[in-house]
Design a protein around this motif. Structure first.
Motif, mmCIF file in Angstrom:
data_model
loop_
_atom_site.group_PDB
_atom_site.id
_atom_site.type_symbol
_atom_site.label_atom_id
_atom_site.label_comp_id
_atom_site.label_asym_id
_atom_site.label_seq_id
_atom_site.Cartn_x
_atom_site.Cartn_y
_atom_site.Cartn_z
ATOM 1 N N THR A 77 0.827 -1.206 0.000
ATOM 2 C CA THR A 77 0.000 0.000 0.000
ATOM 3 C C THR A 77 0.863 1.258 0.000
ATOM 4 O O THR A 77 1.777 1.387 0.809
ATOM 5 C CB THR A 77 -0.932 0.017 1.238
ATOM 6 N N LEU A 78 0.558 2.153 -0.927
ATOM 7 C CA LEU A 78 1.294 3.415 -1.008
ATOM 8 C C LEU A 78 0.683 4.424 -0.046
ATOM 9 O O LEU A 78 -0.517 4.657 -0.061
ATOM 10 C CB LEU A 78 1.232 3.964 -2.446
ATOM 11 N N ALA A 79 1.504 5.003 0.804
ATOM 12 C CA ALA A 79 1.033 6.044 1.722
ATOM 13 C C ALA A 79 2.187 7.008 1.962
ATOM 14 O O ALA A 79 3.227 6.614 2.485
ATOM 15 C CB ALA A 79 0.557 5.436 3.035
ATOM 16 N N HIS A 80 2.010 8.239 1.536
ATOM 17 C CA HIS A 80 3.070 9.202 1.760
ATOM 18 C C HIS A 80 2.517 10.610 1.893
ATOM 19 O O HIS A 80 1.361 10.879 1.565
ATOM 20 C CB HIS A 80 4.137 9.133 0.665
ATOM 21 N N LEU A 81 3.369 11.486 2.398
ATOM 22 C CA LEU A 81 3.050 12.898 2.541
ATOM 23 C C LEU A 81 4.165 13.685 1.872
ATOM 24 O O LEU A 81 5.344 13.413 2.111
ATOM 25 C CB LEU A 81 2.928 13.279 4.014
ATOM 26 N N VAL A 82 3.777 14.634 1.040
ATOM 27 C CA VAL A 82 4.767 15.510 0.422
ATOM 28 C C VAL A 82 4.492 16.945 0.840
ATOM 29 O O VAL A 82 3.344 17.325 1.072
ATOM 30 C CB VAL A 82 4.766 15.404 -1.121
ATOM 31 N N ILE A 83 5.553 17.707 0.965
ATOM 32 C CA ILE A 83 5.445 19.136 1.251
ATOM 33 C C ILE A 83 5.887 19.882 0.009
ATOM 34 O O ILE A 83 7.024 19.715 -0.452
ATOM 35 C CB ILE A 83 6.300 19.533 2.459
ATOM 36 N N ASP A 84 4.979 20.652 -0.557
ATOM 37 C CA ASP A 84 5.232 21.381 -1.796
ATOM 38 C C ASP A 84 5.322 22.876 -1.532
ATOM 39 O O ASP A 84 4.344 23.494 -1.111
ATOM 40 C CB ASP A 84 4.111 21.124 -2.812
ATOM 41 N N GLU A 85 6.483 23.443 -1.776
ATOM 42 C CA GLU A 85 6.673 24.896 -1.672
ATOM 43 C C GLU A 85 6.457 25.490 -3.063
ATOM 44 O O GLU A 85 7.283 25.308 -3.958
ATOM 45 C CB GLU A 85 8.073 25.205 -1.168
ATOM 46 N N THR A 86 5.335 26.174 -3.259
ATOM 47 C CA THR A 86 5.000 26.744 -4.561
ATOM 48 C C THR A 86 5.156 28.267 -4.505
ATOM 49 O O THR A 86 5.258 28.851 -3.416
ATOM 50 C CB THR A 86 3.552 26.404 -4.962
ATOM 51 N N PRO A 87 5.121 28.942 -5.653
ATOM 52 C CA PRO A 87 5.217 30.408 -5.646
ATOM 53 C C PRO A 87 4.032 31.087 -4.970
ATOM 54 O O PRO A 87 4.118 32.280 -4.657
ATOM 55 C CB PRO A 87 5.266 30.758 -7.137
ATOM 56 N N ILE A 88 2.933 30.380 -4.725
ATOM 57 C CA ILE A 88 1.760 31.004 -4.093
ATOM 58 C C ILE A 88 1.453 30.406 -2.717
ATOM 59 O O ILE A 88 0.367 30.622 -2.170
ATOM 60 C CB ILE A 88 0.516 30.914 -4.997
ATOM 61 N N GLY A 89 2.385 29.671 -2.151
ATOM 62 C CA GLY A 89 2.158 29.121 -0.819
ATOM 63 C C GLY A 89 2.679 27.703 -0.698
ATOM 64 O O GLY A 89 3.035 27.066 -1.690
ATOM 65 N N THR A 90 2.727 27.216 0.529
ATOM 66 C CA THR A 90 3.209 25.870 0.805
ATOM 67 C C THR A 90 2.038 24.975 1.184
ATOM 68 O O THR A 90 1.190 25.359 1.983
ATOM 69 C CB THR A 90 4.250 25.885 1.941
ATOM 70 N N TYR A 91 2.031 23.778 0.598
ATOM 71 C CA TYR A 91 0.952 22.819 0.830
ATOM 72 C C TYR A 91 1.540 21.445 1.131
ATOM 73 O O TYR A 91 2.628 21.102 0.656
ATOM 74 C CB TYR A 91 0.051 22.698 -0.408
ATOM 75 N N ALA A 92 0.806 20.678 1.900
ATOM 76 C CA ALA A 92 1.128 19.267 2.083
ATOM 77 C C ALA A 92 0.075 18.461 1.339
ATOM 78 O O ALA A 92 -1.090 18.870 1.253
ATOM 79 C CB ALA A 92 1.136 18.895 3.557
ATOM 80 N N GLU A 93 0.498 17.343 0.810
ATOM 81 C CA GLU A 93 -0.416 16.470 0.087
ATOM 82 C C GLU A 93 -0.278 15.062 0.645
ATOM 83 O O GLU A 93 0.817 14.499 0.681
ATOM 84 C CB GLU A 93 -0.085 16.495 -1.409
ATOM 85 N N LEU A 94 -1.388 14.512 1.093
ATOM 86 C CA LEU A 94 -1.432 13.151 1.605
ATOM 87 C C LEU A 94 -1.971 12.235 0.523
ATOM 88 O O LEU A 94 -2.986 12.542 -0.108
ATOM 89 C CB LEU A 94 -2.345 13.062 2.829
ATOM 90 N N GLU A 95 -1.308 11.102 0.312
ATOM 91 C CA GLU A 95 -1.802 10.116 -0.642
ATOM 92 C C GLU A 95 -1.765 8.744 0.004
ATOM 93 O O GLU A 95 -0.717 8.312 0.493
ATOM 94 C CB GLU A 95 -0.974 10.120 -1.924
#
Length: 205
Positions: free
Chosen positions: A131-149
């Motif tokens: 099972t794939l389960a991860h969290l990424v932290i994305d620093e974008t030009p309009i803000g920082t987001y985390a994405e859970l999958e």
């Protein structure tokens, strides 16, 4: 490789605090902060967008991947109002430039470009080894987001462990977040790139 992905985003006002908390919760760093450049391709008439599909070339550090995403074929039991669900087919390609030329010759041209710095963490406690389960932290030009999958139960448990209010979570793509940001700020930027957006905000919320 093809798989069905279930994901959810949330804004991150303090990335350092989040990463400290991830270590405490047993997450493992998979990929340190890496620059990512994405190009979405479509026909001039935006045929893929009309079918809610994407065709993407991604440069992630030295790695290049081509990805196609589409909606599931049948009604999915997962609540699509809470989670983003797509069927993803992805593979590594040797040369992004050659793949871009192939797309061009087939009638697919660059439609949208977005950039970010991504840090990837994984978590396997209590999950099936496959099972794939991860969290990424994305620093974008309009803000920082985390994405859970991962599985919905794991996503909900992780949000609770991180004290994230579900009401702040998002299923929007970065393209949609960019368009919303443009509407609010009246920015002339055409793409979500660091070169076009010189004064990034910290959060969309």
């Amino acid at each position: 490789m093809q798989n069905s992905e279930i994901e959810l985003k949330f804004p991150v006002p303090d990335p350092e605090a989040l990463q400290t908390r991830l270590s405490q919760l047993g997450f493992h760093l998979v990929t340190p902060r890496t620059f990512e450049h994405n190009t979405l391709y479509d026909t001039p008439n935006r045929d893929l967008r009309a079918r809610k599909q994407i065709l993407r070339l991604r440069k992630y550090g030295t790695l290049c991947t081509v990805t196609h995403k589409r909606l599931p074929d049948q009604q999915d039991p997962v609540d699509t109002t809470r989670y983003k669900i797509r069927v993803e087919t992805e593979t590594i390609v040797a040369e992004c430039e050659a793949m871009a030329e192939i797309f061009k010759q087939m009638g697919y041209l660059p439609a949208f470009i977005y950039e970010k710095y991504r840090t990837e963490w994984s978590h396997s406690a209590g999950l099936d080894p496959n099972t794939l389960a991860h969290l990424v932290i994305d620093e974008t030009p309009i803000g920082t987001y985390a994405e859970l999958e991962g599985p919905t139960a794991w996503i909900d448990q992780t949000l609770a462990a991180l004290n994230i209010d579900p009401a702040t979570c998002l299923t929007d793509s970065y393209g949609k977040l960019f368009l919303d940001w443009k509407q609010r700020t009246a920015s002339p930027a055409e793409h979500l790139t660091f070169a076009e957006i010189t004064s990034p905000v910290l959060s969309l919320r």
